[in-house]
Write a protein that holds these residues in place. Structure first.
Motif, mmCIF file in Angstrom:
data_model
loop_
_atom_site.group_PDB
_atom_site.id
_atom_site.type_symbol
_atom_site.label_atom_id
_atom_site.label_comp_id
_atom_site.label_asym_id
_atom_site.label_seq_id
_atom_site.Cartn_x
_atom_site.Cartn_y
_atom_site.Cartn_z
ATOM 1 N N LEU B 119 0.715 -1.309 0.084
ATOM 2 C CA LEU B 119 -0.127 -0.118 0.057
ATOM 3 C C LEU B 119 0.987 1.229 -0.097
ATOM 4 C CD1 LEU B 119 -2.942 0.977 0.293
ATOM 5 C CD2 LEU B 119 -2.612 0.857 2.679
ATOM 6 N N THR B 120 0.616 2.191 -0.807
ATOM 7 C CA THR B 120 1.603 3.506 -0.984
ATOM 8 C C THR B 120 0.956 4.242 -0.231
ATOM 9 O OG1 THR B 120 0.504 4.393 -2.796
ATOM 10 C CG2 THR B 120 1.827 2.692 -3.586
ATOM 11 N N ASN B 121 1.667 5.672 -0.128
ATOM 12 C CA ASN B 121 1.128 6.544 0.763
ATOM 13 C C ASN B 121 0.219 7.250 0.152
ATOM 14 O OD1 ASN B 121 1.709 8.088 2.956
ATOM 15 N ND2 ASN B 121 4.010 8.115 2.437
ATOM 16 N N THR B 122 -0.172 7.151 -1.176
ATOM 17 C CA THR B 122 -1.366 7.703 -1.660
ATOM 18 C C THR B 122 -2.622 6.771 -1.975
ATOM 19 O OG1 THR B 122 -0.573 7.135 -4.080
ATOM 20 C CG2 THR B 122 0.398 9.191 -2.857
ATOM 21 N N LYS B 123 -2.562 5.720 -1.137
ATOM 22 C CA LYS B 123 -3.446 4.777 -1.185
ATOM 23 C C LYS B 123 -3.845 3.870 -2.273
ATOM 24 C CE LYS B 123 -4.840 6.634 2.882
ATOM 25 N NZ LYS B 123 -3.834 7.365 3.029
ATOM 26 N N VAL B 124 -2.757 3.772 -2.897
ATOM 27 C CA VAL B 124 -2.901 2.789 -4.388
ATOM 28 C C VAL B 124 -2.080 1.414 -4.042
ATOM 29 C CG1 VAL B 124 -1.785 2.430 -6.541
ATOM 30 C CG2 VAL B 124 -2.544 4.950 -5.849
ATOM 31 N N LYS B 125 -2.686 0.500 -4.307
ATOM 32 C CA LYS B 125 -2.576 -0.859 -3.797
ATOM 33 C C LYS B 125 -1.842 -1.564 -5.038
ATOM 34 C CE LYS B 125 -6.862 -0.348 -1.360
ATOM 35 N NZ LYS B 125 -7.286 0.667 -1.676
ATOM 36 N N PHE B 126 -0.987 -2.067 -4.546
ATOM 37 C CA PHE B 126 -0.297 -3.221 -5.545
ATOM 38 C C PHE B 126 -0.489 -4.562 -5.242
ATOM 39 C CE2 PHE B 126 1.412 0.236 -7.301
ATOM 40 C CZ PHE B 126 2.528 0.992 -6.764
ATOM 41 N N ILE B 127 -1.013 -5.307 -5.867
ATOM 42 C CA ILE B 127 -1.372 -6.783 -5.720
ATOM 43 C C ILE B 127 -0.297 -7.789 -6.642
ATOM 44 C CG2 ILE B 127 -2.936 -8.501 -5.359
ATOM 45 C CD1 ILE B 127 -4.488 -6.456 -4.182
ATOM 46 N N MET B 128 0.022 -8.757 -5.775
ATOM 47 C CA MET B 128 1.096 -9.628 -6.786
ATOM 48 C C MET B 128 0.454 -10.900 -6.140
ATOM 49 S SD MET B 128 3.978 -11.486 -6.400
ATOM 50 C CE MET B 128 5.307 -10.781 -5.370
ATOM 51 N N VAL B 129 0.323 -11.979 -7.287
ATOM 52 C CA VAL B 129 0.040 -13.340 -7.180
ATOM 53 C C VAL B 129 0.935 -14.243 -7.693
ATOM 54 C CG1 VAL B 129 -2.013 -14.786 -7.565
ATOM 55 C CG2 VAL B 129 -2.546 -12.450 -7.296
ATOM 56 N N PHE B 143 10.825 -6.805 -5.028
ATOM 57 C CA PHE B 143 9.891 -6.555 -6.352
ATOM 58 C C PHE B 143 8.942 -5.412 -6.107
ATOM 59 C CE2 PHE B 143 7.245 -7.969 -9.513
ATOM 60 C CZ PHE B 143 6.013 -7.809 -9.220
ATOM 61 N N PHE B 144 8.422 -5.205 -4.968
ATOM 62 C CA PHE B 144 7.547 -4.075 -4.737
ATOM 63 C C PHE B 144 8.120 -2.763 -5.151
ATOM 64 C CE2 PHE B 144 3.394 -5.612 -4.591
ATOM 65 C CZ PHE B 144 3.302 -6.869 -3.686
ATOM 66 N N ARG B 145 9.402 -2.853 -4.489
ATOM 67 C CA ARG B 145 10.300 -1.415 -4.637
ATOM 68 C C ARG B 145 10.286 -1.179 -6.283
ATOM 69 N NH1 ARG B 145 13.405 -1.713 -0.448
ATOM 70 N NH2 ARG B 145 14.841 -3.294 -1.438
ATOM 71 N N LYS B 146 10.765 -2.104 -7.031
ATOM 72 C CA LYS B 146 11.092 -1.904 -8.498
ATOM 73 C C LYS B 146 9.570 -1.512 -8.951
ATOM 74 C CE LYS B 146 14.527 -5.031 -9.084
ATOM 75 N NZ LYS B 146 15.096 -6.178 -9.904
ATOM 76 N N PHE B 147 8.606 -2.275 -8.689
ATOM 77 C CA PHE B 147 7.178 -1.979 -9.374
ATOM 78 C C PHE B 147 6.779 -0.517 -8.801
ATOM 79 C CE2 PHE B 147 3.843 -3.927 -11.443
ATOM 80 C CZ PHE B 147 2.826 -3.095 -10.829
ATOM 81 N N HIS B 148 7.019 -0.079 -7.616
ATOM 82 C CA HIS B 148 6.678 1.148 -7.209
ATOM 83 C C HIS B 148 7.416 2.313 -8.136
ATOM 84 C CE1 HIS B 148 5.467 3.842 -3.528
ATOM 85 N NE2 HIS B 148 5.135 4.364 -4.662
ATOM 86 N N ALA B 149 8.631 2.164 -8.409
ATOM 87 C CA ALA B 149 9.369 2.933 -9.079
ATOM 88 C C ALA B 149 8.729 3.071 -10.402
ATOM 89 C CB ALA B 149 11.036 2.499 -9.424
ATOM 90 N N ALA B 150 8.699 1.733 -11.326
ATOM 91 C CA ALA B 150 8.152 1.698 -12.389
ATOM 92 C C ALA B 150 6.405 2.545 -12.504
ATOM 93 C CB ALA B 150 7.799 0.612 -12.873
ATOM 94 N N TYR B 151 5.904 2.284 -11.474
ATOM 95 C CA TYR B 151 4.516 3.095 -11.528
ATOM 96 C C TYR B 151 4.630 4.307 -11.232
ATOM 97 C CZ TYR B 151 0.158 4.526 -9.196
ATOM 98 O OH TYR B 151 -1.010 5.236 -8.992
ATOM 99 N N VAL B 152 5.368 4.906 -10.389
ATOM 100 C CA VAL B 152 5.602 6.438 -10.304
ATOM 101 C C VAL B 152 5.784 6.984 -11.808
ATOM 102 C CG1 VAL B 152 7.153 8.239 -9.454
ATOM 103 C CG2 VAL B 152 6.224 6.373 -7.892
ATOM 104 N N ASP B 153 6.897 6.137 -12.513
ATOM 105 C CA ASP B 153 7.268 6.793 -13.784
ATOM 106 C C ASP B 153 6.004 6.886 -14.708
ATOM 107 O OD1 ASP B 153 10.695 5.571 -13.731
ATOM 108 O OD2 ASP B 153 9.855 7.544 -12.953
ATOM 109 N N ALA B 154 5.206 5.836 -14.618
ATOM 110 C CA ALA B 154 4.204 5.771 -15.624
ATOM 111 C C ALA B 154 3.285 6.704 -15.131
ATOM 112 C CB ALA B 154 3.577 4.469 -15.400
#
Lengths: 171, 188
Positions: B119-129, B143-154
């Motif tokens: 859960l990020t600070n802006t209440k966005v949730k990443f889910i990984m199955v 994994f989530f750290r890299k995914f967060h970086a990619a999400y922020v760039d997007a």
């Protein structure tokens, strides 16, 4: 992905954007221009807050989010922190910056200010400055909105390099 | 019978068009059934899908990394795990850290999925199955750290409208690269 841009480019883009919206696009409707500039700031603040809250734990309450804006967010944007934070503990915060970076290049024409007859020119100088301040108001509002706090932000510039932003949190 | 026909003809012009086209399909269908009957032959740490859900529980991005016929099941899994996240957030355990919520979410009763959330600070949730039996906590966190970086760039893309789905191809490629490099060899 760390590419850097000269700070003068940022100043130039912002000044040109404000003058384009205020004098070219919506020259007859200044409040519409102000709303558009604030909306641009809103989206920018939204995206910047995503980027700058990446590695930090979540904020427990409104005060911590405002403190984040005052310290980390402001220092990322303007390389300094907010100088003074006042609150009435009932949802209103006043953030005072004694040397606001984007206003340091603004000069009001001293002849127009001193001349009482040309009141329209001095007014337009103050108007142009207040147009410029809608953008950081939008940035603050966008950042707080992304953190879950919906609020209204207004700016107050009584003496020029110093300005204060008033945040009213909507209950 | 089709094979005999192909092998006897040395020049490709002598094949009928439908015979020529059906050869690769024949191979493809055999290979697919091969993998379906032997799922253990796939990689040990396999991420089945990743999802990004906005703060009003609206889906922003859902990408599955298996065959396409179970997309609906993955949607359902992700949806159920949102409830678990809401529970965790509304009953804060003061001892747990507030940002990185890696939890063994729904262990799906029949099929051994593990669901991790962030859960990020802006209440966005990443889910990984993931269909993995033994996943290290550090791997999931990185994994989530890299995914967060990619999400922020997007999200910082000026053409992205906040609140709408993420449609950037470079984000999909980055996520694919992160997923492919997920495993015990990650050192970050």
């Amino acid at each position: 992905m760390g590419r850097e841009v000269a700070e003068s480019c940022i100043d130039g883009v912002i000044i040109e954007m404000v003058s384009a919206y205020a004098s070219r696009f919506y020259s007859s409707k200044p409040d519409l221009a102000a709303r558009r500039i604030e909306a641009i700031g809103f989206q920018v603040g939204h995206q910047l807050s995503e980027r700058y809250t990446m590695e930090r734990p979540r904020f427990a309450d409104h005060l911590e989010a405002i403190k984040f804006i005052c310290k980390d967010f402001w220092s990322e944007l303007f390389k300094k922190q907010i100088d003074n934070l006042k609150t009435n503990h009932r949802g209103t915060f006043v953030l005072q910056d004694n040397h606001f970076r984007w206003l340091t290049r603004i000069s009001l024409d001293p002849a127009a200010v001193a001349n009482n007859d040309a009141t329209s020119e001095s007014e337009s100088g103050a108007d142009m400055t207040s147009m410029l301040l809608y953008f950081p108001c939008g940035i603050i509002r966008g950042a707080l909105n992304n953190l879950g706090i919906s609020c209204a932000v207004s700016a107050d510039m009584t003496n020029l390099p110093a300005c204060s932003f008033v945040i009213r949190i909507k209950a | 019978m089709l094979f005999k026909g192909i092998n006897n003809k040395l020049r490709p012009q002598s094949l009928d068009l439908h015979q020529f086209l059906s050869v690769p399909f024949y191979f493809l269908s055999t290979s697919l059934t091969f993998f379906a009957f032997f799922p253990n032959l796939s990689q040990q740490n396999m991420i089945v899908c990743v999802a990004v859900v906005g703060h009003q529980n609206n889906p922003l991005y859902l990408q599955s990394f298996t065959g396409s016929d179970d997309a609906l099941k993955l949607h359902h899994i992700v949806h159920c795990s949102l409830d678990v996240i809401d529970e965790r957030v509304n009953n804060p355990k003061r001892s747990a850290s507030t940002l990185n919520e890696t939890f063994l979410g729904l262990l799906y009763p029949t099929e051994n999925y593990k669901v991790y959330g962030y859960l990020t600070n802006t209440k966005v949730k990443f889910i990984m199955v993931t269909t993995d039996l033994d996943v290290k906590d550090a791997d999931v966190r990185s994994f989530f750290r890299k995914f967060h970086a990619a999400y922020v760039d997007a999200v910082c893309n000026p053409f992205h409208v906040p609140g709408k789905k993420i449609t950037s191809n470079s984000f999909s490629e980055r996520v694919g690269a992160i997923v492919r490099s997920f495993g015990p060899s990650m050192t970050l």
